[in-house]
Structure formats: C-alpha cells, structure tokens
Design a protein around this motif. Structure first.
Motif, PDB file in Angstrom:
ATOM      1  N   VAL A 316       0.850  -1.197   0.000  1.00 10.76           N
ATOM      2  CA  VAL A 316       0.000   0.000   0.000  1.00 10.76           C
ATOM      3  C   VAL A 316       0.883   1.243   0.000  1.00 10.76           C
ATOM      4  O   VAL A 316       2.048   1.194   0.399  1.00 10.76           O
ATOM      5  CB  VAL A 316      -0.947   0.025   1.220  1.00 10.76           C
ATOM      6  CG1 VAL A 316      -1.877  -1.165   1.204  1.00 10.76           C
ATOM      7  CG2 VAL A 316      -0.159   0.070   2.515  1.00 10.76           C
ATOM      8  N   ASP A 317       0.320   2.353  -0.456  1.00  9.55           N
ATOM      9  CA  ASP A 317       1.025   3.633  -0.481  1.00  9.55           C
ATOM     10  C   ASP A 317       0.837   4.319   0.872  1.00  9.55           C
ATOM     11  O   ASP A 317      -0.278   4.720   1.223  1.00  9.55           O
ATOM     12  CB  ASP A 317       0.484   4.512  -1.604  1.00  9.55           C
ATOM     13  CG  ASP A 317       1.268   5.818  -1.780  1.00  9.55           C
ATOM     14  OD1 ASP A 317       2.011   6.194  -0.851  1.00  9.55           O
ATOM     15  OD2 ASP A 317       1.124   6.454  -2.841  1.00  9.55           O
ATOM     16  N   ALA A 318       1.923   4.441   1.635  1.00  8.60           N
ATOM     17  CA  ALA A 318       1.838   4.999   2.984  1.00  8.60           C
ATOM     18  C   ALA A 318       1.406   6.464   2.996  1.00  8.60           C
ATOM     19  O   ALA A 318       1.010   6.979   4.047  1.00  8.60           O
ATOM     20  CB  ALA A 318       3.182   4.862   3.690  1.00  8.60           C
ATOM     21  N   SER A 319       1.477   7.134   1.878  1.00 10.55           N
ATOM     22  CA  SER A 319       1.126   8.558   1.847  1.00 10.55           C
ATOM     23  C   SER A 319      -0.351   8.785   1.529  1.00 10.55           C
ATOM     24  O   SER A 319      -0.856   9.896   1.663  1.00 10.55           O
ATOM     25  CB  SER A 319       1.990   9.293   0.820  1.00 10.55           C
ATOM     26  OG  SER A 319       1.743   8.798  -0.495  1.00 10.55           O
ATOM     27  N   GLU A 320      -1.056   7.735   1.121  1.00 14.30           N
ATOM     28  CA  GLU A 320      -2.465   7.882   0.769  1.00 14.30           C
ATOM     29  C   GLU A 320      -3.370   7.599   1.972  1.00 14.30           C
ATOM     30  O   GLU A 320      -3.073   6.724   2.785  1.00 14.30           O
ATOM     31  CB  GLU A 320      -2.837   6.937  -0.377  1.00 14.30           C
ATOM     32  CG  GLU A 320      -2.197   7.302  -1.708  1.00 14.30           C
ATOM     33  CD  GLU A 320      -2.721   6.440  -2.840  1.00 14.30           C
ATOM     34  OE1 GLU A 320      -3.433   5.446  -2.557  1.00 14.30           O
ATOM     35  OE2 GLU A 320      -2.425   6.755  -4.003  1.00 14.30           O
ATOM     36  N   ILE A 321      -4.458   8.351   2.065  1.00 16.98           N
ATOM     37  CA  ILE A 321      -5.437   8.139   3.147  1.00 16.98           C
ATOM     38  C   ILE A 321      -6.839   8.181   2.526  1.00 16.98           C
ATOM     39  O   ILE A 321      -7.663   9.025   2.863  1.00 16.98           O
ATOM     40  CB  ILE A 321      -5.293   9.200   4.259  1.00 16.98           C
ATOM     41  CG1 ILE A 321      -5.197  10.621   3.660  1.00 16.98           C
ATOM     42  CG2 ILE A 321      -4.070   8.910   5.112  1.00 16.98           C
ATOM     43  CD1 ILE A 321      -5.251  11.715   4.708  1.00 16.98           C
ATOM     44  N   LYS A 322      -7.112   7.236   1.637  1.00 16.03           N
ATOM     45  CA  LYS A 322      -8.340   7.251   0.848  1.00 16.03           C
ATOM     46  C   LYS A 322      -9.595   7.199   1.713  1.00 16.03           C
ATOM     47  O   LYS A 322     -10.574   7.900   1.449  1.00 16.03           O
ATOM     48  CB  LYS A 322      -8.329   6.087  -0.143  1.00 16.03           C
ATOM     49  CG  LYS A 322      -7.279   6.235  -1.240  1.00 16.03           C
ATOM     50  CD  LYS A 322      -7.310   5.057  -2.197  1.00 16.03           C
ATOM     51  CE  LYS A 322      -6.246   5.218  -3.284  1.00 16.03           C
ATOM     52  NZ  LYS A 322      -6.237   4.065  -4.224  1.00 16.03           N
ATOM     53  N   ASN A 323      -9.585   6.362   2.746  1.00 14.59           N
ATOM     54  CA  ASN A 323     -10.775   6.266   3.603  1.00 14.59           C
ATOM     55  C   ASN A 323     -11.059   7.575   4.329  1.00 14.59           C
ATOM     56  O   ASN A 323     -12.216   7.982   4.477  1.00 14.59           O
ATOM     57  CB  ASN A 323     -10.596   5.142   4.629  1.00 14.59           C
ATOM     58  CG  ASN A 323     -10.811   3.764   4.029  1.00 14.59           C
ATOM     59  OD1 ASN A 323     -11.048   3.645   2.829  1.00 14.59           O
ATOM     60  ND2 ASN A 323     -10.724   2.731   4.848  1.00 14.59           N
ATOM     61  N   ILE A 324      -9.994   8.233   4.787  1.00 16.32           N
ATOM     62  CA  ILE A 324     -10.161   9.515   5.478  1.00 16.32           C
ATOM     63  C   ILE A 324     -10.654  10.589   4.508  1.00 16.32           C
ATOM     64  O   ILE A 324     -11.546  11.383   4.834  1.00 16.32           O
ATOM     65  CB  ILE A 324      -8.848   9.952   6.151  1.00 16.32           C
ATOM     66  CG1 ILE A 324      -8.491   8.987   7.286  1.00 16.32           C
ATOM     67  CG2 ILE A 324      -8.956  11.386   6.691  1.00 16.32           C
ATOM     68  CD1 ILE A 324      -7.169   9.278   7.945  1.00 16.32           C
ATOM     69  N   ASP A 325     -10.078  10.611   3.308  1.00 17.38           N
ATOM     70  CA  ASP A 325     -10.515  11.583   2.298  1.00 17.38           C
ATOM     71  C   ASP A 325     -11.988  11.374   1.946  1.00 17.38           C
ATOM     72  O   ASP A 325     -12.753  12.338   1.827  1.00 17.38           O
ATOM     73  CB  ASP A 325      -9.654  11.458   1.031  1.00 17.38           C
ATOM     74  CG  ASP A 325      -8.233  11.943   1.255  1.00 17.38           C
ATOM     75  OD1 ASP A 325      -8.020  12.756   2.174  1.00 17.38           O
ATOM     76  OD2 ASP A 325      -7.333  11.515   0.508  1.00 17.38           O
ATOM     77  N   TYR A 326     -12.369  10.103   1.765  1.00 16.23           N
ATOM     78  CA  TYR A 326     -13.767   9.793   1.452  1.00 16.23           C
ATOM     79  C   TYR A 326     -14.679  10.247   2.588  1.00 16.23           C
ATOM     80  O   TYR A 326     -15.739  10.843   2.368  1.00 16.23           O
ATOM     81  CB  TYR A 326     -13.923   8.294   1.220  1.00 16.23           C
ATOM     82  CG  TYR A 326     -15.369   7.842   1.114  1.00 16.23           C
ATOM     83  CD1 TYR A 326     -16.088   8.013  -0.075  1.00 16.23           C
ATOM     84  CD2 TYR A 326     -16.023   7.260   2.201  1.00 16.23           C
ATOM     85  CE1 TYR A 326     -17.412   7.616  -0.165  1.00 16.23           C
ATOM     86  CE2 TYR A 326     -17.346   6.863   2.115  1.00 16.23           C
ATOM     87  CZ  TYR A 326     -18.038   7.039   0.934  1.00 16.23           C
ATOM     88  OH  TYR A 326     -19.340   6.659   0.842  1.00 16.23           O
ATOM     89  N   PHE A 327     -14.248   9.950   3.810  1.00 19.93           N
ATOM     90  CA  PHE A 327     -15.041  10.306   4.988  1.00 19.93           C
ATOM     91  C   PHE A 327     -15.265  11.817   5.056  1.00 19.93           C
ATOM     92  O   PHE A 327     -16.380  12.291   5.299  1.00 19.93           O
ATOM     93  CB  PHE A 327     -14.328   9.816   6.256  1.00 19.93           C
ATOM     94  CG  PHE A 327     -15.185   9.879   7.484  1.00 19.93           C
ATOM     95  CD1 PHE A 327     -15.947   8.815   7.890  1.00 19.93           C
ATOM     96  CD2 PHE A 327     -15.212  11.049   8.250  1.00 19.93           C
ATOM     97  CE1 PHE A 327     -16.741   8.884   9.020  1.00 19.93           C
ATOM     98  CE2 PHE A 327     -15.992  11.131   9.387  1.00 19.93           C
ATOM     99  CZ  PHE A 327     -16.775  10.032   9.775  1.00 19.93           C
ATOM    100  N   LYS A 328     -14.194  12.585   4.839  1.00 17.73           N
ATOM    101  CA  LYS A 328     -14.310  14.044   4.898  1.00 17.73           C
ATOM    102  C   LYS A 328     -15.224  14.577   3.813  1.00 17.73           C
ATOM    103  O   LYS A 328     -16.021  15.501   4.043  1.00 17.73           O
ATOM    104  CB  LYS A 328     -12.928  14.681   4.784  1.00 17.73           C
ATOM    105  CG  LYS A 328     -12.053  14.514   6.016  1.00 17.73           C
ATOM    106  CD  LYS A 328     -10.714  15.212   5.836  1.00 17.73           C
ATOM    107  CE  LYS A 328      -9.859  15.105   7.083  1.00 17.73           C
ATOM    108  NZ  LYS A 328      -8.541  15.749   6.912  1.00 17.73           N
TER     109      LYS A 328
END
Length: 333
Positions: A316-328
């Motif tokens: 996985v890409d440690a710099s990505e936070i897809k779940n957090i971005d989606y949540f926001k």
C-alpha cells in the motif's frame, strides 16, 4: 514521499528549534493562568499528549487535552487555551476554538495556515506558524511538540525550569545516533506483524507512543492495531487472554519498555508478558535515550519506520489516506 518525511524527523525537530523567536515575545500577553487546555485531533493532538508525558512531574499547572466538538464548562478566563491544527481547517478544533475565544483571552494557536491562522490575524491572537510543505499532519508532529514546550517554558509553567532547547538538541543527537538501529529493528518487527493484529502494551507513561503506533499502522500500513496500558489493563483486559482461542495465533504483541516506567509498572509488564506469551508471540521494544523526551521520540521514530516497512509488505502507499478523504467528503455534504 513518506520515507523521506520519516527519515527527516530529527532534522524537523532541529528546524522547529529555529522558530523559537515566534514564542519569545508572548510572555506578557497572558495573565492569571491556572490551567492549560490543548485542543487538537489526530497528529495535532499527539503533540499535547507527548508534552504531558514529558512534563507531568514538574508542571505547576494541569495540562488537559480537549478533543471532539464540545468545549468543557471549566474553560474560563484563567485557562490558557492552545489550539493545534496542522492545516488550520480541522473541523472539530475550529468548532471548539470559536467557543473558547468567548471564554478566555488567553488563546494561542499552532498551525501552518488555514482558517485558524485567519482567525488569529483578525483577532490578534498570538500564534506559532510552522512549515506545511509536506501536506501530511502525521509527519509534522515535531513542530507542535517543540512549540508547546517552548511556550510553557516561556510562561514559567515548569516548577523545575530546565532548558527546552538543550533538551531537544540532546534528544535529536541521540535519535540520529540510533537511526540505523531503529530502521533495522523496525524492518524485523514489520515482518513479524504481517497479516497479524498488533497489540501494544506499555506503561501509562508511554501511552502516547503506544497510541501513535496503532495510529501509524492504520494510516500508513492500512492495518488495524490495538493498544492499552498498565496498570489499567491488568484490572480488566488481561482476562480477555482466554478466549477466543482461534484468534491468538493471528496476534502479535509488542511490549514497550522505558527506563522511566514506574517500578511497579515494570513488574506489571513482566507478569503481563508471562500470561500472554502462553497464547501469542511477544516482541519487546526498549526505548533508548537519556531523558523522557529522548525515549518518547525514540519510540515515535521506531513506530513510524515500522509502519512504513509494513506498508511496503502490505503493498500500500503509505502517503495515501483514501478512507479519510472519502469520509471528509461525505461529511461535508
């Protein structure tokens, strides 16, 4: 990207020292302070937890963390309210800060910009602004840690007045000297955590870094983890190590140790290990350094490297936070 941010952590702490001039002039702007409230979420809150752990034995005033949306009733005109938000746009922090401004004139903001910076400039509220080039709050914790320590030292909150600059400089030197060792140990630990639920146990003193470990595994490695502390877990969670049997082979336990642990907690951790080692693998990690700050930073750095190595293993890409971005995005609708 994340690898460079983690590698540069010692240099970040040194750079944070260079921003001390932003705090030197604030001493006369606060009056009648009898308690300190630190407001923040995520990595921004973590700085407050670290400062509490480092200064608990010699802070003349209580330091209390506030997280969420509600401002406690006890915040009043004698409260030093510190709002910390990397982006300056953290929803919860802004909500509480706007309420706090009506309760106390003793406010101080720590941020890289955003609405929090705008508020400080409009209302002439003292602030500390640090670089936000990385756009990654969890990788920028060194700046608010140093800023809060400098602020409390300037306001003479500490009963035992030391020298924050010397303390941080010594910690940085030690961290650099352990860099290779930390990375080697982190790589080995990440291998042991692959496809397992990591459970971290430590003393209450080390609770901030135990929590940091679980947060970094979640954000960087996209892997769940759990933490708890002694003595509290010895009164309840220790009983959970009986069921369910099928789960134990998928668990890896890390026990964090520090020279500064209370002697009774050292004994508690030893007994805890005896009990849980009958069920799951146990990995012991001992912090290094000559001060509380040094040992906390050692474990922070170790946790960050473990999360990166595990991210690589998890592909996985440690710099990505897809779940957090989606949540926001969903929350803003």
């Amino acid at each position: 990207m994340m690898q460079n941010l983690i590698k540069e952590f010692p240099n970040q702490l040194t750079d944070a020292l260079s921003l001390k001039n932003q705090i030197d002039s604030v001493k006369d702007k606060f009056n009648g302070i009898d308690k300190i409230a630190i407001c923040g979420m995520g990595g921004s809150a973590f700085a407050g937890h670290i400062v509490k752990a480092v200064t608990n034995e010699y802070s003349r005033l209580p330091i209390i963390m506030i997280q969420g949306y509600e401002l406690p009733y006890w915040v009043d005109e004698n409260t030093l309210f510190i709002a910390c938000s990397y982006s300056g746009n953290t929803e919860e922090t802004l909500t509480i800060t706007k309420k706090a401004i009506d309760k106390t004139k003793n406010c101080f903001f720590i941020t890289t910009g955003g609405e929090l910076l705008d508020i400080s400039e409009i209302l002439d509220i003292p602030k500390h602004v640090f670089p936000g080039d990385s756009k990654c709050p969890r990788a920028g914790i060194g700046y608010p840690i140093v800023a809060i320590l400098f602020l409390l030292e300037t306001l003479e909150v500490f009963e035992k007045q030391g020298n924050v600059e010397a303390l941080v400089n010594d910690a940085v030197k030690e961290l650099i000297s352990y860099q290779e060792e930390i990375q080697t140990e982190a790589k080995k630990t990440a291998t042991l955590l692959k496809d397992r639920l990591a459970i971290v146990y430590s003393s209450d003193f080390l609770s901030p870094v135990s929590l940091r470990f679980t947060q970094q595994l979640a954000e960087n490695s996209e892997q769940l983890a759990h933490s708890n502390i002694t003595p509290e877990m010895n009164h309840n969670e220790i009983m959970g190590w009986n069921k369910p049997d099928f789960l134990f082979e998928k668990i890896a336990v890390l026990i964090f140790h520090s020279d500064f642990d209370n002697e009774r907690n050292k004994k508690r951790l030893k007994i805890t290990q005896e009990i849980i080692s009958k069920k799951s693998n146990v990995i012991e990690i001992t912090a290094k350094g000559n001060s509380k700050l040094s040992q906390l930073l050692y474990l922070i750095h170790f946790s960050d490297w473990v999360s990166l190595e595990l991210a690589i293993l998890n592909e996985v890409d440690a710099s990505e936070i897809k779940n957090i971005d989606y949540f926001k995005n969903e929350l803003s609708r």
